[in-house]
Design a protein around this motif. Structure first.
Motif, short mmCIF file in Angstrom:
data_model
loop_
_atom_site.label_atom_id
_atom_site.label_comp_id
_atom_site.label_asym_id
_atom_site.label_seq_id
_atom_site.Cartn_x
_atom_site.Cartn_y
_atom_site.Cartn_z
N ALA A 172 34.53 42.32 56.90
CA ALA A 172 33.27 41.92 57.76
C ALA A 172 32.93 40.49 57.22
CB ALA A 172 32.27 43.11 57.16
N PRO A 173 32.05 39.94 58.28
CA PRO A 173 31.72 38.29 57.74
C PRO A 173 31.01 38.26 56.42
CG PRO A 173 31.07 39.18 60.01
CD PRO A 173 31.52 40.49 59.59
N ASN A 174 31.67 37.14 55.88
CA ASN A 174 31.47 36.96 54.35
C ASN A 174 31.45 37.82 53.39
OD1 ASN A 174 30.32 34.07 55.29
ND2 ASN A 174 28.95 35.31 56.39
N SER A 175 32.21 38.99 53.62
CA SER A 175 32.45 40.12 52.69
C SER A 175 33.53 39.47 51.69
CB SER A 175 32.95 41.31 53.26
OG SER A 175 34.24 40.93 53.91
N GLN A 176 33.57 40.06 50.37
CA GLN A 176 34.45 39.53 49.66
C GLN A 176 35.06 40.83 48.60
OE1 GLN A 176 32.75 36.55 47.24
NE2 GLN A 176 34.05 36.80 45.30
N GLY A 177 36.32 40.55 48.36
CA GLY A 177 37.02 41.64 47.49
C GLY A 177 36.97 41.32 46.15
N THR A 178 37.51 42.03 45.35
CA THR A 178 37.46 42.15 43.85
C THR A 178 38.88 41.44 43.39
OG1 THR A 178 36.08 44.11 43.78
CG2 THR A 178 37.00 43.58 41.65
N LYS A 212 43.46 30.47 57.87
CA LYS A 212 42.94 30.94 59.33
C LYS A 212 44.20 31.64 60.01
CE LYS A 212 44.60 26.40 61.02
NZ LYS A 212 45.73 26.50 59.98
N LYS A 213 43.71 31.95 61.00
CA LYS A 213 44.71 32.65 61.98
C LYS A 213 46.03 32.13 62.15
CE LYS A 213 45.41 34.62 66.55
NZ LYS A 213 44.61 34.65 68.04
N GLY A 214 46.96 32.88 62.00
CA GLY A 214 48.28 32.30 61.89
C GLY A 214 48.93 31.99 60.37
N ASP A 215 47.95 31.70 59.62
CA ASP A 215 48.39 31.25 58.29
C ASP A 215 49.15 32.54 57.32
OD1 ASP A 215 47.62 28.81 58.37
OD2 ASP A 215 45.79 29.03 57.36
N THR A 236 52.06 36.19 47.23
CA THR A 236 51.43 36.44 46.07
C THR A 236 52.46 37.26 45.16
OG1 THR A 236 49.21 36.70 47.07
CG2 THR A 236 49.58 37.43 44.67
N PRO A 237 52.83 36.36 44.24
CA PRO A 237 54.01 37.17 43.05
C PRO A 237 53.24 38.08 42.41
CG PRO A 237 54.07 34.91 43.05
CD PRO A 237 52.61 35.00 43.84
N GLY A 238 54.15 39.19 42.25
CA GLY A 238 53.53 40.42 41.19
C GLY A 238 52.82 39.87 39.94
N ASN A 239 51.68 40.55 39.42
CA ASN A 239 50.59 40.48 38.60
C ASN A 239 49.92 39.09 38.43
OD1 ASN A 239 51.22 42.84 37.09
ND2 ASN A 239 53.32 41.97 36.61
N VAL A 240 49.79 38.46 39.65
CA VAL A 240 48.98 36.97 39.78
C VAL A 240 47.59 37.70 40.22
CG1 VAL A 240 48.53 34.87 41.16
CG2 VAL A 240 50.94 35.57 40.46
N PRO A 241 46.35 37.42 39.51
CA PRO A 241 45.16 37.78 39.93
C PRO A 241 44.87 37.06 41.36
CG PRO A 241 45.33 37.26 37.79
CD PRO A 241 46.55 36.56 38.33
N HIS A 242 44.00 37.85 42.16
CA HIS A 242 43.85 37.53 43.57
C HIS A 242 42.84 38.14 44.17
CE1 HIS A 242 46.92 40.46 44.13
NE2 HIS A 242 46.57 40.81 45.31
N THR A 243 42.14 37.51 45.51
CA THR A 243 41.30 38.42 46.15
C THR A 243 41.11 37.39 47.36
OG1 THR A 243 38.84 39.48 46.24
CG2 THR A 243 39.07 37.12 45.20
N LEU A 244 40.15 38.07 48.16
CA LEU A 244 39.98 37.22 49.68
C LEU A 244 38.33 37.46 49.78
CD1 LEU A 244 41.72 36.25 52.18
CD2 LEU A 244 40.67 38.65 53.21
N LYS A 245 37.97 36.18 50.23
CA LYS A 245 36.50 35.80 50.71
C LYS A 245 36.46 35.58 52.33
CE LYS A 245 35.35 33.61 46.49
NZ LYS A 245 35.02 32.14 45.55
N ALA A 246 36.12 36.53 52.69
CA ALA A 246 35.92 36.26 54.48
C ALA A 246 35.09 35.29 54.79
CB ALA A 246 35.64 38.02 55.19
N GLY A 247 35.68 34.85 55.84
CA GLY A 247 34.97 33.83 56.64
C GLY A 247 33.66 34.19 57.29
N PRO A 248 32.67 33.46 58.10
CA PRO A 248 31.52 33.87 58.57
C PRO A 248 31.78 34.70 59.96
CG PRO A 248 31.90 31.55 58.91
CD PRO A 248 32.87 31.92 57.97
N GLU A 249 32.81 34.77 60.47
CA GLU A 249 33.32 35.74 61.62
C GLU A 249 34.16 36.95 61.00
OE1 GLU A 249 36.60 32.68 61.28
OE2 GLU A 249 34.69 32.82 60.79
N GLY A 250 34.06 36.98 59.70
CA GLY A 250 35.09 38.24 59.37
C GLY A 250 36.63 37.68 59.52
N CYS A 251 37.50 38.80 59.17
CA CYS A 251 38.89 38.52 59.37
C CYS A 251 39.78 39.88 59.43
CB CYS A 251 39.48 37.57 58.41
SG CYS A 251 39.51 38.08 56.64
N ARG A 252 40.89 39.83 59.92
CA ARG A 252 41.89 40.73 59.79
C ARG A 252 42.89 40.17 59.28
NH1 ARG A 252 43.36 44.96 64.65
NH2 ARG A 252 41.52 45.92 63.98
#
Length: 123
Positions: free
Chosen positions: A43-49, A78-81, A85-101
């Protein structure tokens, strides 16, 4: 397209194993023998852990935009990128204002994603 157990459609919201990652982020997961894919709708502006797991992960931005947090870096995507992420590297995603898939690819398959549930699993 005729129904076949090995063919799927990105927009078929009833297909796959459903996992609610966190508020505003849901995934539909498809498990193979050596890899799995996860279609994540944010969803727009949602964020993972922030989390990590031993499996290698690739991500493809199908729609929208986000900031990919990987280790101590924040990288706009952005779209197309796509990214790795190698194994055991900490990561998450912060969705933009329009959300993302995002299409995530894991190798090998993540055990905790082979059944419905919630959360990101991993550390």
């Amino acid at each position: 397209m005729a129904k076949h157990p090995e063919f799927h459609n990105l927009d078929d919201e009833g297909a796959g194993i459903l996992r609610q990652l966190t508020e505003g982020l849901s995934a539909r997961i498809f498990v193979g023998e050596q890899a799995m894919i996860s279609i994540v709708d944010a969803a727009p502006n949602s964020q993972g852990t922030m989390h990590h797991h031993p499996e290698e992960q690739w991500g493809v931005m199908l729609e929208g935009s986000a900031v990919r947090v990987q280790g101590d870096e924040e990288i706009p995507v952005k779209k197309g990128d796509f990214w790795r992420t190698p194994g055991n590297v900490p990561h998450t995603l912060k969705a933009g204002p329009e959300g993302c898939r995002v299409l995530d690819i894991f190798a090998p398959p993540r055990a905790e994603y082979k059944k419905p549930g919630s959360g990101f699993g991993g550390g």
